[in-house]
Design an enzyme around this catalytic site. Structure first.
Site, mmCIF file in Angstrom:
data_model
loop_
_atom_site.group_PDB
_atom_site.id
_atom_site.type_symbol
_atom_site.label_atom_id
_atom_site.label_comp_id
_atom_site.label_asym_id
_atom_site.label_seq_id
_atom_site.Cartn_x
_atom_site.Cartn_y
_atom_site.Cartn_z
ATOM 1 C CG ASN A 7 7.266 -4.497 6.959
ATOM 2 O OD1 ASN A 7 8.033 -4.557 7.918
ATOM 3 N ND2 ASN A 7 6.893 -3.354 6.427
ATOM 4 C CD GLU A 34 9.181 -0.745 7.969
ATOM 5 O OE1 GLU A 34 8.073 -1.117 8.358
ATOM 6 O OE2 GLU A 34 9.802 0.193 8.508
ATOM 7 C CG ASP A 151 4.092 -2.757 3.867
ATOM 8 O OD1 ASP A 151 2.933 -2.430 3.541
ATOM 9 O OD2 ASP A 151 4.675 -2.299 4.874
ATOM 10 C CG ASN A 153 2.558 1.125 3.821
ATOM 11 O OD1 ASN A 153 2.049 0.769 4.884
ATOM 12 N ND2 ASN A 153 3.860 1.336 3.690
ATOM 13 C CG ASP A 222 2.003 -6.883 4.424
ATOM 14 O OD1 ASP A 222 3.142 -6.433 4.239
ATOM 15 O OD2 ASP A 222 1.307 -6.595 5.431
ATOM 16 C CG ASP A 251 4.458 -3.480 12.808
ATOM 17 O OD1 ASP A 251 5.276 -4.003 12.022
ATOM 18 O OD2 ASP A 251 4.440 -2.259 13.038
ATOM 19 C CG HIS A 252 3.799 -5.656 8.296
ATOM 20 N ND1 HIS A 252 3.063 -5.189 7.231
ATOM 21 C CD2 HIS A 252 4.342 -4.558 8.881
ATOM 22 C CE1 HIS A 252 3.151 -3.872 7.167
ATOM 23 N NE2 HIS A 252 3.918 -3.459 8.159
#
Length: 261
Positions: A7, A34, A151, A153, A222, A251-252
């Site tokens: 991501n 994303e 991802d 989530n 992930d 951030d991933h």
DNA sequence: ATGACCTAACTTTTAGGA
């Protein structure tokens, strides 16, 4: 073959990072999430110059998924079935030709966040997970090597979060979210990282806020889920943690799985 | 102790993320 997922939190902002990862790690396939851009704005030139074929399912400003492959791709599906009224670009799937002559089916998944609880966003997350479960059930009937990467989530277990109590009120750690993830596993899918490592504290995301990276306040969200025909050939996994320390990172971080085909 | 970010967009504020 090396299959990775990442991501990137805007492919335009992270193009240099993606290029560096492709050059350094040389994955056969990279699933992206994303993208935050439309298909026509996807910066594909430098990626194609490295020898990758592209399958993109973008959208304006939010979401967006892609599959990059060094091998020929076909059978591209954009969106999950039963998607009437779902205009989010969160799923793309393709058939990848393996160097050994076989095939490998890969999906790039950006599962809804679902926050805050008690809103239609959480209902949408759970409904999306039901649709993914139904589609995964159908794909498993093909008895192919299959990798559902992305991802999710979802924090599957307490050992996948630095402090479970801090996430009790979050959609990523709700019993319903974790139950839906377990239902995917119960179909016969294998969590690639967990097949290779039982350790606590394996994280793939650290928030930009509150110095989460510096304090190692991470979560594992992930995942690569494997059909039996892929799990049988799994040899190793890696969480590419160093990328989180790069300048202006996502951030991933990427997660990859190596297969002996 | 507290607060602490990042991205895209009808951009000077908001929505979405996780």
């Amino acid at each position: 073959m090396l299959i990775a997922t990442w991501n990137v939190n805007s492919i335009k902002q992270r193009l240099d990072h993606a290029i560096r990862f492709l050059e350094e790690t040389q994955p056969d396939v990279l699933c992206l999430q994303e993208l935050k851009c439309q298909d026509e704005a996807f910066p594909g030139e430098r990626i194609e110059a490295l020898g990758y074929n592209l399958a993109v399912h973008g959208q304006k400003a939010f979401n967006g998924v892609a599959i990059l492959s060094r091998h020929p791709i076909s059978d591209i599906r954009r969106g999950l079935p039963e998607g009437d009224g779902d205009d989010h670009s969160r799923y793309i799937e393709a058939l990848v030709a393996r160097p050994d002559g076989g095939v490998l089916r890969v999906a790039s998944i950006y599962l809804p966040n679902g926050n805050p609880l008690g809103t239609p966003k959480f209902d949408y997350k759970l409904a999306w997970m039901r649709r993914l479960e139904q589609h995964a059930r159908a794909l498993l009937l093909l008895e192919e090597p299959l990798i559902l990467a992305g991802d999710y989530n979802v924090i599957p277990e307490p050992r996948d979060v630095y402090d479970a109590e801090a996430w009790l009120g979050d959609a990523l750690y709700q019993p319903e979210s974790r139950g839906a993830f377990r239902r995917l596993l119960a179909l016969g899918l294998t969590d690639a990282v967990r097949a290779c490592d039982d350790a606590a504290g394996l994280y793939t995301f650290w928030d930009y806020q509150a110095g989460a990276w510096q304090r190692n306040k991470g979560i594992r969200i992930d995942h690569l889920l494997l059909s039996p025909q892929a799990a049988d050939r799994l040899s190793a996994t890696e969480i590419h943690k160093a990328t989180r320390g790069w300048e202006k990172p996502s951030d991933h971080v990427p997660v990859s799985a190596r297969f002996d085909f």
